[in-house]
Design a protein around this motif. Structure first.
Motif, short mmCIF file in Angstrom:
data_model
loop_
_atom_site.label_atom_id
_atom_site.label_comp_id
_atom_site.label_asym_id
_atom_site.label_seq_id
_atom_site.Cartn_x
_atom_site.Cartn_y
_atom_site.Cartn_z
N THR A 201 0.83 -1.20 0.00
CA THR A 201 0.00 0.00 0.00
C THR A 201 0.87 1.25 0.00
O THR A 201 2.07 1.20 0.29
N TYR A 202 0.23 2.36 -0.29
CA TYR A 202 0.92 3.65 -0.24
C TYR A 202 1.57 3.86 1.12
O TYR A 202 2.75 4.20 1.22
N ASP A 203 0.82 3.63 2.20
CA ASP A 203 1.34 3.84 3.55
C ASP A 203 2.53 2.92 3.85
O ASP A 203 3.50 3.35 4.49
N ASP A 204 2.47 1.67 3.38
CA ASP A 204 3.59 0.74 3.56
C ASP A 204 4.85 1.29 2.90
O ASP A 204 5.93 1.30 3.49
N VAL A 205 4.71 1.72 1.67
CA VAL A 205 5.87 2.19 0.90
C VAL A 205 6.44 3.47 1.49
O VAL A 205 7.66 3.62 1.61
N VAL A 206 5.57 4.38 1.91
CA VAL A 206 6.05 5.62 2.54
C VAL A 206 6.81 5.30 3.83
O VAL A 206 7.88 5.86 4.09
N ALA A 207 6.29 4.37 4.61
CA ALA A 207 6.93 4.02 5.88
C ALA A 207 8.35 3.48 5.69
O ALA A 207 9.23 3.70 6.52
N TYR A 208 8.58 2.78 4.59
CA TYR A 208 9.88 2.16 4.34
C TYR A 208 10.65 2.82 3.20
O TYR A 208 11.66 2.29 2.74
N ALA A 209 10.20 3.98 2.74
CA ALA A 209 10.76 4.59 1.53
C ALA A 209 12.27 4.79 1.59
O ALA A 209 12.98 4.49 0.62
N GLU A 210 12.78 5.31 2.67
CA GLU A 210 14.23 5.56 2.77
C GLU A 210 15.02 4.24 2.71
O GLU A 210 16.06 4.17 2.06
N SER A 211 14.52 3.24 3.39
CA SER A 211 15.18 1.94 3.36
C SER A 211 15.10 1.32 1.97
O SER A 211 16.08 0.74 1.48
N ILE A 212 13.95 1.44 1.33
CA ILE A 212 13.78 0.92 -0.03
C ILE A 212 14.77 1.60 -0.97
O ILE A 212 15.44 0.94 -1.77
N SER A 213 14.88 2.90 -0.85
CA SER A 213 15.79 3.67 -1.70
C SER A 213 17.23 3.19 -1.52
O SER A 213 17.96 2.98 -2.50
#
Length: 113
Positions: A65-77
């Motif tokens: 979800t959008y919220d999931d991706v935002v929560a982990y965005a820096e780590s994903i990047s």
């Protein structure tokens, strides 16, 4: 012979006129104004959610979800870039244009729509 030449030239003009001149960005789906719904969700689905989902193999960090991706965005990047925090997906780096677009999405404030 003249008829064949005219037909050939007409066919070439029609074919060339039908072709569109696409930039790399258009072909790759890159945009300078990425949104979650139009761009980032597609990247997550293609490269992340097979493992990072409720039914995926990775427990604890769903990216559905959008919220999931935002929560982990820096780590994903960090993991997409293959920096000191490892690399994801395990199959290897995703295309640089997608990484750049993801990082731009973060920089522009996580636009959803």
């Amino acid at each position: 012979m003249k008829t064949i030449r005219v037909f050939f030239l007409t066919a070439v003009v029609v074919v060339l006129g039908a072709c569109e001149s696409n930039t790399y960005e258009e072909v790759s789906g890159y945009t300078d104004t990425p949104t979650y719904e139009a761009n980032i969700k597609r990247i997550m689905t293609a490269h992340c959610t097979s493992c990072h989902s409720v039914n995926g193999t990775e427990s604890g960090s769903p990216l559905e979800t959008y919220d999931d991706v935002v929560a982990y965005a820096e780590s994903i990047s960090c993991k997409m870039d293959g920096q000191e925090c490892g690399i994801m997906p395990p199959s290897g780096r995703i295309p640089q244009g997608q990484i750049d677009m993801f990082n731009l999405w973060i920089a522009q404030g996580y636009v959803q729509q």
